[in-house]
Structure formats: structure tokens, C-alpha cells
Design a protein around this motif. Structure first.
Motif, PDB file in Angstrom:
ATOM      1  N   VAL A   1      89.688  -1.335 -35.741  1.00 26.66           N
ATOM      2  CA  VAL A   1      89.286  -1.651 -34.368  1.00 26.66           C
ATOM      3  C   VAL A   1      88.319  -2.835 -34.410  1.00 26.66           C
ATOM      4  O   VAL A   1      87.635  -3.063 -35.410  1.00 26.66           O
ATOM      5  N   VAL A   2      88.281  -3.592 -33.323  1.00 27.85           N
ATOM      6  CA  VAL A   2      87.427  -4.782 -33.259  1.00 27.85           C
ATOM      7  C   VAL A   2      85.956  -4.382 -33.152  1.00 27.85           C
ATOM      8  O   VAL A   2      85.582  -3.571 -32.311  1.00 27.85           O
ATOM      9  N   LYS A   3      85.135  -4.987 -34.032  1.00 24.58           N
ATOM     10  CA  LYS A   3      83.691  -4.758 -33.966  1.00 24.58           C
ATOM     11  C   LYS A   3      82.996  -5.900 -33.234  1.00 24.58           C
ATOM     12  O   LYS A   3      82.202  -5.680 -32.325  1.00 24.58           O
ATOM     13  N   GLU A   4      83.304  -7.137 -33.673  1.00 22.79           N
ATOM     14  CA  GLU A   4      82.697  -8.294 -33.021  1.00 22.79           C
ATOM     15  C   GLU A   4      83.482  -9.552 -33.369  1.00 22.79           C
ATOM     16  O   GLU A   4      84.210  -9.600 -34.358  1.00 22.79           O
ATOM     17  N   TYR A   5      83.315 -10.563 -32.531  1.00 24.93           N
ATOM     18  CA  TYR A   5      83.937 -11.863 -32.775  1.00 24.93           C
ATOM     19  C   TYR A   5      82.906 -12.798 -33.391  1.00 24.93           C
ATOM     20  O   TYR A   5      81.701 -12.661 -33.135  1.00 24.93           O
ATOM     21  N   VAL A   6      83.392 -13.716 -34.230  1.00 23.36           N
ATOM     22  CA  VAL A   6      82.475 -14.640 -34.898  1.00 23.36           C
ATOM     23  C   VAL A   6      82.832 -16.071 -34.513  1.00 23.36           C
ATOM     24  O   VAL A   6      83.964 -16.367 -34.126  1.00 23.36           O
ATOM     25  N   ASP A   7      81.841 -16.951 -34.622  1.00 21.87           N
ATOM     26  CA  ASP A   7      82.019 -18.353 -34.262  1.00 21.87           C
ATOM     27  C   ASP A   7      82.821 -19.067 -35.347  1.00 21.87           C
ATOM     28  O   ASP A   7      82.322 -19.298 -36.449  1.00 21.87           O
TER      29      ASP A   7
ATOM     30  N   VAL B   1      88.170 -28.785 -51.384  1.00 17.76           N
ATOM     31  CA  VAL B   1      89.177 -28.877 -50.325  1.00 17.76           C
ATOM     32  C   VAL B   1      89.188 -27.565 -49.543  1.00 17.76           C
ATOM     33  O   VAL B   1      89.354 -26.481 -50.115  1.00 17.76           O
ATOM     34  N   CYS B   2      89.000 -27.667 -48.236  1.00 13.23           N
ATOM     35  CA  CYS B   2      88.938 -26.493 -47.359  1.00 13.23           C
ATOM     36  C   CYS B   2      89.712 -26.770 -46.076  1.00 13.23           C
ATOM     37  O   CYS B   2      89.851 -27.925 -45.656  1.00 13.23           O
ATOM     38  N   LEU B   3      90.173 -25.718 -45.451  1.00 12.50           N
ATOM     39  CA  LEU B   3      90.862 -25.824 -44.172  1.00 12.50           C
ATOM     40  C   LEU B   3      89.997 -25.187 -43.104  1.00 12.50           C
ATOM     41  O   LEU B   3      89.639 -24.011 -43.201  1.00 12.50           O
ATOM     42  N   LYS B   4      89.640 -25.965 -42.106  1.00 17.56           N
ATOM     43  CA  LYS B   4      88.770 -25.452 -41.041  1.00 17.56           C
ATOM     44  C   LYS B   4      89.481 -24.354 -40.270  1.00 17.56           C
ATOM     45  O   LYS B   4      90.664 -24.477 -39.934  1.00 17.56           O
ATOM     46  N   ALA B   5      88.771 -23.267 -40.010  1.00 22.41           N
ATOM     47  CA  ALA B   5      89.360 -22.141 -39.281  1.00 22.41           C
ATOM     48  C   ALA B   5      89.794 -22.577 -37.892  1.00 22.41           C
ATOM     49  O   ALA B   5      89.035 -23.226 -37.166  1.00 22.41           O
ATOM     50  N   ARG B   6      91.027 -22.249 -37.541  1.00 26.29           N
ATOM     51  CA  ARG B   6      91.571 -22.629 -36.236  1.00 26.29           C
ATOM     52  C   ARG B   6      91.801 -21.434 -35.320  1.00 26.29           C
ATOM     53  O   ARG B   6      91.837 -21.576 -34.108  1.00 26.29           O
ATOM     54  N   ASP B   7      91.986 -20.282 -35.913  1.00 27.68           N
ATOM     55  CA  ASP B   7      92.274 -19.081 -35.131  1.00 27.68           C
ATOM     56  C   ASP B   7      90.987 -18.370 -34.719  1.00 27.68           C
ATOM     57  O   ASP B   7      89.917 -18.602 -35.289  1.00 27.68           O
ATOM     58  N   THR B   8      91.092 -17.494 -33.745  1.00 26.11           N
ATOM     59  CA  THR B   8      89.967 -16.649 -33.372  1.00 26.11           C
ATOM     60  C   THR B   8      89.684 -15.702 -34.525  1.00 26.11           C
ATOM     61  O   THR B   8      90.593 -15.099 -35.099  1.00 26.11           O
ATOM     62  N   LEU B   9      88.411 -15.573 -34.902  1.00 27.19           N
ATOM     63  CA  LEU B   9      88.012 -14.720 -36.014  1.00 27.19           C
ATOM     64  C   LEU B   9      87.194 -13.548 -35.509  1.00 27.19           C
ATOM     65  O   LEU B   9      86.403 -13.684 -34.581  1.00 27.19           O
ATOM     66  N   LEU B  10      87.398 -12.397 -36.151  1.00 29.69           N
ATOM     67  CA  LEU B  10      86.636 -11.218 -35.765  1.00 29.69           C
ATOM     68  C   LEU B  10      86.329 -10.369 -36.973  1.00 29.69           C
ATOM     69  O   LEU B  10      86.940 -10.510 -38.034  1.00 29.69           O
ATOM     70  N   LYS B  11      85.349  -9.478 -36.814  1.00 29.56           N
ATOM     71  CA  LYS B  11      85.039  -8.458 -37.808  1.00 29.56           C
ATOM     72  C   LYS B  11      85.547  -7.125 -37.274  1.00 29.56           C
ATOM     73  O   LYS B  11      85.446  -6.841 -36.083  1.00 29.56           O
ATOM     74  N   GLY B  12      86.078  -6.321 -38.174  1.00 27.67           N
ATOM     75  CA  GLY B  12      86.558  -5.027 -37.724  1.00 27.67           C
ATOM     76  C   GLY B  12      87.208  -4.246 -38.843  1.00 27.67           C
ATOM     77  O   GLY B  12      87.448  -4.750 -39.926  1.00 27.67           O
ATOM     78  N   ASP B  13      87.480  -2.975 -38.563  1.00 24.80           N
ATOM     79  CA  ASP B  13      88.173  -2.088 -39.488  1.00 24.80           C
ATOM     80  C   ASP B  13      89.085  -1.209 -38.657  1.00 24.80           C
ATOM     81  O   ASP B  13      88.693  -0.131 -38.209  1.00 24.80           O
TER      82      ASP B  13
END
Length: 227
Positions: free
Chosen positions: A146-152, A132-144
Motif C-alpha cells: 500500500v502507498v505510504k508516501e510520495y517522494v520528490d 552515468v545516471c538516468l534522471k527519474a521520470r516517473d512518479t515515485l513513492l514509498k510503500g509496501d
């Protein structure tokens, strides 16, 4: 084919900021774990329930069993240092055939919708397993900080429970993990190491894990009318 439900309930609940582990706290006069156990008690596809917990809570769990008529709860076993240990102890306590199903569900996910549990079990019966999983609905990003990059986000899911596998596969995955001194954060991670494809079943926002004080507040509000 039987379906066993394992509820690991040995967590300390440190992130919730409370002295009593969250699964044993009362909400509207009822322990959190009682809400969770009732979901599995009421589902006609579940045959047996096993709880793994600290031995100091065995008496309380037995009182809950009696109070809420949890007739499917047959085994209460000692938990372990890690979730994986608790699930393994529960697995060892049951008399199951290799093709029987084992559904592992977090004690702190009390609002699992009955329809999702049923769909997950039926998927596992048909395809061999279900996650059972919940599909990601929000904008996702990598960072520490500060924002490094956005992911699909289209390829990302939040993993929930139950996670349902054939007894033989789950036991084999557990033993392999211990042989390799590997501790996984959930069962699907271990079974995937066997090279088995795992089937995703869409979860629910209601099936959140109560971890923080904010989660506790949300659960209290959602259940206020179901005292």
C-alpha cells in the motif's frame, strides 16, 4: 592518460530465468557480451578492455574476441563471488598510473550509446570521475503493498554504467571497502566513501540492464534489424 574499460561478466543471470548466464546467450546469432564489448572496441577514447568472468567461459570469450576482432581486449581474469570482487581482480591485472581512468560497465548493458560513453570519458578527464545516471521520470513513492508516501522525483536518479574513476582513487576505495568488510553494489558507492564528489552524466533509456525475461524480449526487438 589511458582509459581502461572493465567489464565484469561473472553474474549467474538467475533473474532472467535461463540456465546460461544472460551475458553469454545468443541474440540473432551473437552473444550478448559481444554487443557490449563492441561498444568499447569502437570508441576511440578506450585504450584497453578487461573482462572478469568465470574461468569456464574463458574459451568462449577468446572465441568472441577473435570473431569480432576485439583487439583492445587484452586481459581476461577470474571473476569473484561478488561484482566488487570481479572488478577488484580486474583492477589488479592492469598496469595503470594513478591518474589513468577506469570505466566499469555492466556486461548486460549492450546498448550503451557511443555519445554517452564519450561524454562520460571526457567528463572524467576534465573533472576526475563520471557516473552515468538516468534522471527519474516517473512518479515515485514509498510503500509496501500500500502507498505510504510520495517522494520528490527531481532529486532522484537511476544509476547506470559506465562508472569512471581515476585508477588510484578506485583502487584506494576498493581496499578501504575490504578493510571495513563492506560490499557495495557498485563502484560509485565505494568512491563516495572517500569523500570525493562524483559527477553525474545523463544516461539513456536504451542503456538498460538486461535482467529479466521482459528485458530480454525488449533487447531482441530493439536489435532485430541489426542482425
Amino acid at each position: 592518460m589511458k582509459t581502461f574499460a572493465i567489464i565484469p561478466a561473472g553474474g549467474k543471470g538467475k533473474r532472467s530465468g535461463t540456465e546460461t548466464p544472460k551475458q553469454y546467450q545468443k541474440f540473432h546469432g551473437k552473444e550478448l557480451i559481444a554487443y557490449t564489448l563492441e561498444v568499447f572496441q569502437k570508441n576511440r577514447l578506450i585504450d584497453v578492455i578487461i573482462v572478469s568472468a568465470e574461468s569456464s567461459y574463458f574459451e568462449l570469450i577468446n572465441k568472441i574476441k577473435k570473431k569480432y576482432k576485439l583487439t583492445k581486449l587484452t586481459n581476461i581474469v577470474e571473476g569473484g563471488n561478488e561484482r566488487q570482487d570481479s572488478v577488484f581482480n580486474a583492477l589488479k591485472s592492469i598496469n595503470a598510473d594513478n591518474d589513468d581512468l577506469v570505466a566499469v560497465h555492466d556486461a548486460a548493458r549492450p546498448l550503451l550509446p557511443e555519445t554517452i560513453l564519450t561524454k562520460a570519458i571526457r567528463t572524467a578527464k576534465e573533472k576526475g570521475n563520471a557516473l552515468v545516471c538516468l534522471k527519474a521520470r516517473d512518479t515515485l513513492l514509498k510503500g509496501d503493498q500500500v502507498v505510504k508516501e510520495y517522494v520528490d522525483r527531481s532529486e532522484f536518479y537511476y544509476v547506470q554504467t559506465p562508472q569512471i574513476f581515476k585508477y588510484g582513487n578506485l583502487m584506494k576505495a576498493m581496499k578501504k571497502a575490504y578493510e571495513n568488510n563492506f560490499i557495495g553494489t557498485d563502484e560509485s558507492m565505494l568512491v563516495k566513501e572517500l569523500g570525493i564528489d562524483i559527477n553525474i552524466v545523463e544516461g539513456s533509456m536504451l542503456n538498460f540492464k538486461i535482467t529479466t525475461m521482459t528485458d530480454i524480449e525488449m533487447f531482441e526487438k530493439l536489435t532485430v534489424y541489426n542482425k
